[in-house]
Design a protein around this motif. Structure first.
Motif, mmCIF file in Angstrom:
data_model
loop_
_atom_site.group_PDB
_atom_site.id
_atom_site.type_symbol
_atom_site.label_atom_id
_atom_site.label_comp_id
_atom_site.label_asym_id
_atom_site.label_seq_id
_atom_site.Cartn_x
_atom_site.Cartn_y
_atom_site.Cartn_z
ATOM 1 N N VAL A 1 -5.424 2.235 11.430
ATOM 2 C CA VAL A 1 -6.015 1.837 10.160
ATOM 3 C C VAL A 1 -7.089 0.795 10.423
ATOM 4 O O VAL A 1 -7.188 0.242 11.527
ATOM 5 N N HIS A 2 -7.893 0.508 9.417
ATOM 6 C CA HIS A 2 -8.981 -0.452 9.549
ATOM 7 C C HIS A 2 -8.422 -1.840 9.867
ATOM 8 O O HIS A 2 -7.384 -2.238 9.317
ATOM 9 N N PRO A 3 -9.102 -2.586 10.743
ATOM 10 C CA PRO A 3 -8.621 -3.931 11.093
ATOM 11 C C PRO A 3 -8.366 -4.829 9.880
ATOM 12 O O PRO A 3 -7.405 -5.601 9.872
ATOM 13 N N THR A 4 -9.197 -4.729 8.853
ATOM 14 C CA THR A 4 -8.998 -5.549 7.656
ATOM 15 C C THR A 4 -7.673 -5.237 6.986
ATOM 16 O O THR A 4 -6.983 -6.143 6.493
ATOM 17 N N SER A 5 -7.280 -3.963 6.985
ATOM 18 C CA SER A 5 -6.001 -3.579 6.385
ATOM 19 C C SER A 5 -4.839 -4.212 7.137
ATOM 20 O O SER A 5 -3.883 -4.702 6.521
ATOM 21 N N VAL A 6 -4.904 -4.189 8.463
ATOM 22 C CA VAL A 6 -3.830 -4.797 9.261
ATOM 23 C C VAL A 6 -3.808 -6.308 9.037
ATOM 24 O O VAL A 6 -2.743 -6.898 8.864
ATOM 25 N N THR A 7 -4.981 -6.933 9.005
ATOM 26 C CA THR A 7 -5.053 -8.374 8.772
ATOM 27 C C THR A 7 -4.428 -8.728 7.426
ATOM 28 O O THR A 7 -3.635 -9.679 7.327
ATOM 29 N N ASN A 8 -4.757 -7.972 6.391
ATOM 30 C CA ASN A 8 -4.180 -8.235 5.063
ATOM 31 C C ASN A 8 -2.666 -8.022 5.057
ATOM 32 O O ASN A 8 -1.927 -8.801 4.447
ATOM 33 N N THR A 9 -2.215 -6.985 5.752
ATOM 34 C CA THR A 9 -0.776 -6.715 5.841
ATOM 35 C C THR A 9 -0.078 -7.859 6.567
ATOM 36 O O THR A 9 0.966 -8.350 6.117
ATOM 37 N N VAL A 10 -0.642 -8.305 7.669
ATOM 38 C CA VAL A 10 -0.059 -9.420 8.423
ATOM 39 C C VAL A 10 -0.033 -10.676 7.557
ATOM 40 O O VAL A 10 0.976 -11.392 7.523
ATOM 41 N N ASP A 11 -1.114 -10.940 6.829
ATOM 42 C CA ASP A 11 -1.152 -12.125 5.960
ATOM 43 C C ASP A 11 0.006 -12.115 4.968
ATOM 44 O O ASP A 11 0.670 -13.137 4.761
ATOM 45 N N ARG A 12 0.268 -10.961 4.348
ATOM 46 C CA ARG A 12 1.359 -10.868 3.368
ATOM 47 C C ARG A 12 2.723 -11.021 4.051
ATOM 48 O O ARG A 12 3.635 -11.641 3.496
ATOM 49 N N LEU A 13 2.859 -10.437 5.235
ATOM 50 C CA LEU A 13 4.132 -10.560 5.957
ATOM 51 C C LEU A 13 4.366 -11.998 6.421
ATOM 52 O O LEU A 13 5.501 -12.477 6.408
ATOM 53 N N VAL A 14 3.304 -12.699 6.832
ATOM 54 C CA VAL A 14 3.414 -14.116 7.200
ATOM 55 C C VAL A 14 3.842 -14.915 5.972
ATOM 56 O O VAL A 14 4.771 -15.742 6.041
ATOM 57 N N ARG A 15 3.181 -14.666 4.841
ATOM 58 C CA ARG A 15 3.504 -15.367 3.590
ATOM 59 C C ARG A 15 4.979 -15.197 3.229
ATOM 60 O O ARG A 15 5.628 -16.132 2.760
ATOM 61 N N ASP A 16 5.524 -14.000 3.499
ATOM 62 C CA ASP A 16 6.918 -13.713 3.158
ATOM 63 C C ASP A 16 7.904 -14.101 4.256
ATOM 64 O O ASP A 16 9.106 -13.853 4.120
#
Length: 178
Positions: free
Chosen positions: A87-102
């Motif tokens: 997937v696009h790097p931005t998608s992974v970055t956004n997914t990681v950001d949400r997982l870090v937040r949680d």
């Protein structure tokens, strides 16, 4: 508005008939194949999302957690996660950001490459991905809606499509031992 039950006619079969009737017979089978795959993806994704909803996970978040859980140390470079998830790097970055937040993953500096980051699974992330995997196996994967033979055939056909589209290369042959 949500549909309340099966349609009285297969809309893709009707579209194929219309395609042929309007002079596009040479493209009708391809149109129906592409449309069928896209509709099947919607059906499968809805099942997956229902199974993951109790865990507060999207499929993208689940995939990243599962990928990390498959590693020996529960961590990997972001670049490796991007390549494996396709997937696009931005998608992974956004997914990681949400997982870090949680609190399900940590983003850490790479020990050897100052420009790179590692994504690491937390114990809470490991717990939730194991429970979510159990739910997916029970509610979706063990009974995907096809017979075992049809499932094997479908995977084989789709793998051929993916391969021929340049999605992956054939594995290199392993040399015989000396």
């Amino acid at each position: 508005m949500a549909r309340r039950g099966p349609l009285p006619v297969d809309p893709i079969a009707e579209a194929k008939r219309q395609w042929a009737q309007h002079g596009w017979a040479d493209a009708a089978s391809g149109m129906s194949a592409v449309t069928s795959i896209m509709r099947a993806q919607q059906i499968m994704l809805a099942r997956v999302e229902r199974a993951l909803k109790p865990f507060g996970l999207s499929f993208a978040r689940y995939e990243l957690l599962r990928l990390l859980a498959f590693t020996r140390e529960g961590r990997m470079p972001m670049a490796s996660a991007i390549a494996r998830l396709q997937v696009h790097p931005t998608s992974v970055t956004n997914t990681v950001d949400r997982l870090v937040r949680d609190g399900l993953v940590l983003r850490e500096p790479h020990p050897e490459d100052g420009r790179a980051a590692l994504v690491s699974l937390t114990s809470a992330g490991r717990t939730i991905v194991e429970a979510a995997t159990d739910a997916l196996n029970t509610e979706v994967f063990a009974e995907p809606g096809l017979s075992e033979a049809d499932t094997v055939d479908l995977v084989r056909i789709l793998a051929r499509l993916r391969h021929d589209s340049g999605d992956f290369l054939d594995p290199r042959p392993v040399p015989d031992p000396l």
